[in-house]
Design an enzyme around this catalytic site. Sequence first.
Site, short mmCIF file in Angstrom:
data_model
loop_
_atom_site.label_atom_id
_atom_site.label_comp_id
_atom_site.label_asym_id
_atom_site.label_seq_id
_atom_site.Cartn_x
_atom_site.Cartn_y
_atom_site.Cartn_z
N ASP A 23 2.61 -13.43 -37.37
CA ASP A 23 2.44 -14.68 -36.61
C ASP A 23 1.96 -15.78 -37.57
O ASP A 23 0.99 -15.58 -38.30
CB ASP A 23 1.41 -14.46 -35.49
CG ASP A 23 1.26 -15.68 -34.61
OD1 ASP A 23 2.18 -15.97 -33.84
OD2 ASP A 23 0.21 -16.34 -34.71
N ASP A 118 7.46 -18.66 -34.14
CA ASP A 118 6.54 -18.36 -35.24
C ASP A 118 6.05 -16.92 -35.28
O ASP A 118 5.14 -16.61 -36.03
CB ASP A 118 5.35 -19.33 -35.22
CG ASP A 118 4.23 -18.91 -34.29
OD1 ASP A 118 4.53 -18.36 -33.21
OD2 ASP A 118 3.06 -19.10 -34.66
N GLU A 119 6.66 -16.02 -34.49
CA GLU A 119 6.16 -14.65 -34.55
C GLU A 119 7.24 -13.64 -34.21
O GLU A 119 8.22 -13.95 -33.54
CB GLU A 119 4.96 -14.46 -33.63
CG GLU A 119 5.29 -14.58 -32.17
CD GLU A 119 4.04 -14.52 -31.31
OE1 GLU A 119 3.52 -13.40 -31.10
OE2 GLU A 119 3.59 -15.58 -30.85
N1 DCP Z 1 2.68 -24.14 -28.86
C1 DCP Z 1 2.88 -25.11 -27.91
N2 DCP Z 1 2.16 -25.13 -26.75
C2 DCP Z 1 1.24 -24.16 -26.51
C3 DCP Z 1 1.02 -23.15 -27.45
C4 DCP Z 1 1.77 -23.17 -28.63
O1 DCP Z 1 3.73 -26.01 -28.11
N3 DCP Z 1 0.53 -24.17 -25.39
C5 DCP Z 1 3.45 -24.20 -30.11
C6 DCP Z 1 2.62 -24.86 -31.18
C7 DCP Z 1 2.11 -23.73 -32.06
C8 DCP Z 1 3.24 -22.73 -31.93
O2 DCP Z 1 3.76 -22.90 -30.60
O3 DCP Z 1 1.88 -24.15 -33.38
C9 DCP Z 1 2.76 -21.31 -32.11
O4 DCP Z 1 1.81 -20.98 -31.12
P1 DCP Z 1 0.62 -19.98 -31.39
O5 DCP Z 1 0.09 -19.57 -30.08
O6 DCP Z 1 1.09 -18.88 -32.30
O7 DCP Z 1 -0.51 -20.85 -32.08
P2 DCP Z 1 -0.61 -21.44 -33.54
O8 DCP Z 1 0.42 -20.88 -34.46
O9 DCP Z 1 -0.65 -22.92 -33.46
O10 DCP Z 1 -2.05 -20.95 -33.99
P3 DCP Z 1 -2.57 -19.48 -34.42
O11 DCP Z 1 -2.97 -19.61 -35.86
O12 DCP Z 1 -3.72 -19.19 -33.54
O13 DCP Z 1 -1.42 -18.54 -34.21
CA CA Z 2 0.85 -18.66 -34.58
CA CA Z 3 2.69 -17.33 -31.98
#
Ligand code: DCP
Ligand code: CA
Ligand code: CA
Length: 376
Positions: A23, A118-119
Amino acid sequence: MTDSPASNSTTPVSAIRKIIHLDMDAFFASVEQRDNPAYRGKPLVVGGTPDNRGVVAAASYEARKFGVHSAMPARTAIQRCPQLIFARPRFDVYRQVSETIREIFFQYTDLVEPLSLDEAYLDVTSNKKGLPSATLIAKEIKALIVQETQLTASAGISINKFLAKTASGINKPNGLTLIPPDKAESFVETLPIEDFYGIGKVTASKMRELGVHNGAHLKQWTEADLCRTFGKVGSYYFQIARGRDDRQVTPNRIRKSIGAEESYAEDLNSRQSIIEALGEIAETLIERIASNKSSGRTLTLKVKYADYQQVTRSRTSTESFTEIGNIINVALELLDTTEVASRNARLLGLALSNLDCEREHEKAQEEYVQLTLSLA
Ligand code: DCP
Ligand code: CA
Ligand code: CA
């Protein structure tokens, strides 16, 4: 071994599997910080606007220190962090990064199941490099992701999807967490109930009301009681309370291209340096063709200029590319149709599409349709 997506899915369910969950860290926010040096080290969100509209999609780790997180209204975010930077989302760039990391995953296994941009889950029980250690594979993948995207990812390694996914969230950002088979049960026992993947916020608070605060508590429930209280999903809860999860990693797309690319810390500013760099990328591409036992007829050159503008140039040949000399020759011809003579380049890539295995798949489908038509 063949190249079909199911080629390494023959692992018996009973055997111990090696599953990796990867991720990306603060995905959208990290991409914006990468592409705009002024954003680095600063609290930043993607989505929403500073005049209090919309919600936060992603928050940089600097912003999270202020209690800013995704799905939070922009209004609340700016109250918590008045100096917060708001960046506009650039989905095309996130999709490109997503493609790049999937290409990296496919170097190790065809059993790749993306959950979002992203995962993904990877089953590396049997992998294309014959590596015995899933931890080593996760390390290599993390390093390749940094090399090719200048972004970090967190990895979880274990014997099933549930444990791997839970593990990847433990040491974020840039984490690497292994839950070995003999630690699975004890790990789950101490896990707080809201950290179980698949148990949402609402269910978690319902469980806490019922005195279920961690895995050990959850384990005391019978499957029948769990199903009576939570419905069908109760069976899943029963399994994960014991660190069990038999769900297979299911690839959900057919591979469309094989590629290699490299971004450079210092922009390439001469034709000679670009030619040398392309030679190295072509070598990587040839290795990937060999490990995939599949090639393609369309070669695409990708060039990202110093100002981040990106162009691609393609050529389709009558035969699949199998020799590095051919690849380099066509790549150089394609290069001459770009502006590298007058503009510096920060990223170069080569990809093959129109893959043999894809055409075989299409041919098989056509034959199937013809067969059914002839039988009709
Ligand atoms: N995303 C979004 N709305 C949300 C959650 C996520 O648009 N409510 C988008 C933005 C994030 C991406 O999806 O960058 C990936 O979500 P993740 O939950 O994996 O969170 P992040 O990658 O941002 O952070 P982490 O380091 O906790 O994985
Ligand atoms: Ca992420
Ligand atoms: Ca994710």
